[in-house]
Design an enzyme around this catalytic site. Sequence first.
Site, PDB file in Angstrom:
ATOM      1  N   GLU A  37       0.816  -1.222   0.000  1.00  0.00           N
ATOM      2  CA  GLU A  37       0.000   0.000   0.000  1.00  0.00           C
ATOM      3  C   GLU A  37       0.846   1.267   0.000  1.00  0.00           C
ATOM      4  O   GLU A  37       0.478   2.265  -0.619  1.00  0.00           O
ATOM      5  CB  GLU A  37      -0.965   0.006   1.191  1.00  0.00           C
ATOM      6  N   HIS A  96     -10.716  -4.397   8.316  1.00  0.00           N
ATOM      7  CA  HIS A  96     -11.309  -4.165   7.000  1.00  0.00           C
ATOM      8  C   HIS A  96     -12.400  -3.090   7.095  1.00  0.00           C
ATOM      9  O   HIS A  96     -12.569  -2.298   6.188  1.00  0.00           O
ATOM     10  CB  HIS A  96     -11.976  -5.447   6.457  1.00  0.00           C
TER      11      HIS A  96
END
Lengths: 325, 360
Positions: free
Chosen positions: A60, A129
């Site tokens: 990321e 998440h």
Amino acid sequence: MAQMTMIQAITDAMRTELKNDENVLVYGEDVGQNGGVFRATEGLQDEFGEERVFDTPLAESGIGGLTLGLAVTGFRPVMEIQFFGFVFETMDEVVGQIARLRYRTGGKYGAPVTIRTPYGGGVKTPELHADSLEGLIAQSPGISVVIPSTPYDAKGLLISAIRSNDPVFYLEHMKLYRSFREEVPEEEYTVEIGKADVKREGKDVTLIAYGAMVHTCLKAADQLAEEGYEAEVIDLRTVSPIDMDTIVESVKKTNRAVMVQEAQRQAGVGSNVMADLSERAILHLEAPVLRVAAPDTVFPFAAAEDVWLPNENDVVEKAKAVLNF
Amino acid sequence: MATKTIEQVESHFEMFQILNENGEVVNKDAMPDLSDEQLQEIMHRMVYTRIWDQRAISLNRQGRLGFYAPVAGQEASMIGSHYALEKEDWILPGYRDVPQVVWHGLPLYQAFLYSRGHFHGGQIPEGVNILPPQIIIGAQIVQAAGVALGLKRRHKDNVAITYTGDGGASQGDFYEGMNFAGAYEAPAIFVVQNNQFAISVPVEEQSAAKTIAQKAVAAGIHGVQVDGMDILAMYSVTETARKNALNGEPTLIESVCYRYGPHTMAGDDPTRYRTEELDNEWEKKDPLIRFRKFLEDKDLWNEDKENEVVDQAKADIKAAIKQADDTPKQKASDLIEIMYEKLPQNLQEQLEEYREKESK
């Protein structure tokens, strides 16, 4: 007009801007042939080619750095973080780098960047998440934070985000992806960033919310209506900057407000709204502004979501408390 | 078995050198194709940068400069690698890498303003392809992969080069940046200036790897270790890396060098972590001394030339400091105005508030 789910509206917005501007690039983990883990980028690589819609290595921070580099070479990147909880891996590139680029270069380089990511409780994901981390980004100067609650807003806001010459963090509540359809124009249109929307008009109490909690508030408003109270529901749509004008205008009419967020009490942007209301509208208030939020724990493991997430009964209870103050 | 593999890998990363400590050519075949004028220009830049570094340190001590990371000892590493670039190539510097961006076109007074913390220091002039010096160790490395991919997508014959130190090679972003550039076959060059200490922590404590250059292997890109006190070697490896980059093959360059001064001027005391013997050992390898000898032997350099550069550098620095002094002071309203292209509601209100304050 077509009936679209929110995720279809999101795909449609990206398709629209990929067509409109050859500098728009869409990428992230699994967004290419796979079309994204939620299918948000379904079909886009086939339509626009591997140079415009592509997969990235699984890192990321690398994706964030890639974005800044592409932005300064004149592209208009739309990067995906697969789940919002993974933002910690790229927090520096997002708020330490991309959000500061214009300031750092004295206004010379803007970052015309859109960062899309799914979040939100109620779909029983693994840890990290679903967390509502919007407050972390909202506290960072230089980047706007947008959270649509309807397919119509989702398309218009995403087009605005992609066209913005400053970075926009665009949050997609997973529970809303396919929960309902509505009429969405097939042609292009924009919804202004930084403008809240009154989703239901009422004169007795203002319910202020964003993301999936907008729908929780609408359900609560139905319940309140059965008891004779007319609740106004404001959807912030942009949580940084916050459209205080719309909120204050509503509170001047209703004299009562409840702030509703899915994030923990210490997180989200509810505190900002309440603090600003006390500065700007205290003489119009007939009761303290109360809040509905999740408890200050870590976002719960899947099986505990139902008891943790705020629901419409919580909203009704707080609304009645301010109505009967 | 595993150990043997590592030894085999490490044996490929012997330090590349052209000029030894005495200014003698030890690797004639690798001699870069540079004209006499170019060789003199390189020396000019090294001498100029050394004087600038000395002046910057003294200005800092007088409270007239602000944040400064000394560069003496690293001139060959910085200037040699930069000299191999083209004007349109992109530089993503770390905070010590101010010489490269100034030689790439950032006016000296803006470098001084950057040191002082004035936003005009970051207002890079049109056509100068640099980003401001990066403070977060490694953040520029992943960004370099992005710039490189952007250049490739635009079909430019240009590269992105980024600099970090030996400590930077421990960051996750270092691996991610190399890996991205490799995966996208993007025209990137990653320079690690291994000056032996990440502030105070010696390079031996950063990693079990014997070289930093060998870390390229895992990313599937080129890796080379070079004598960073040898400007011809630095130039040569960067020139090769640039050619490879344009061919879609990134390179990691480990430049083995030394910083004579402290980490920054903000209170670092190198005597806490380095010995005088070590300092002396490295000063014998000085990049200016060996290149001066090399040029003097070719009759391309002398004391007059040296003094000319010194005088020019001093005059330029004086003028640049004056220009920095004459730059209007920053107001809070200026800072608000450079945050966004279009000011949002909250900043619009704050702008009015600060303008009102400032008018009193």
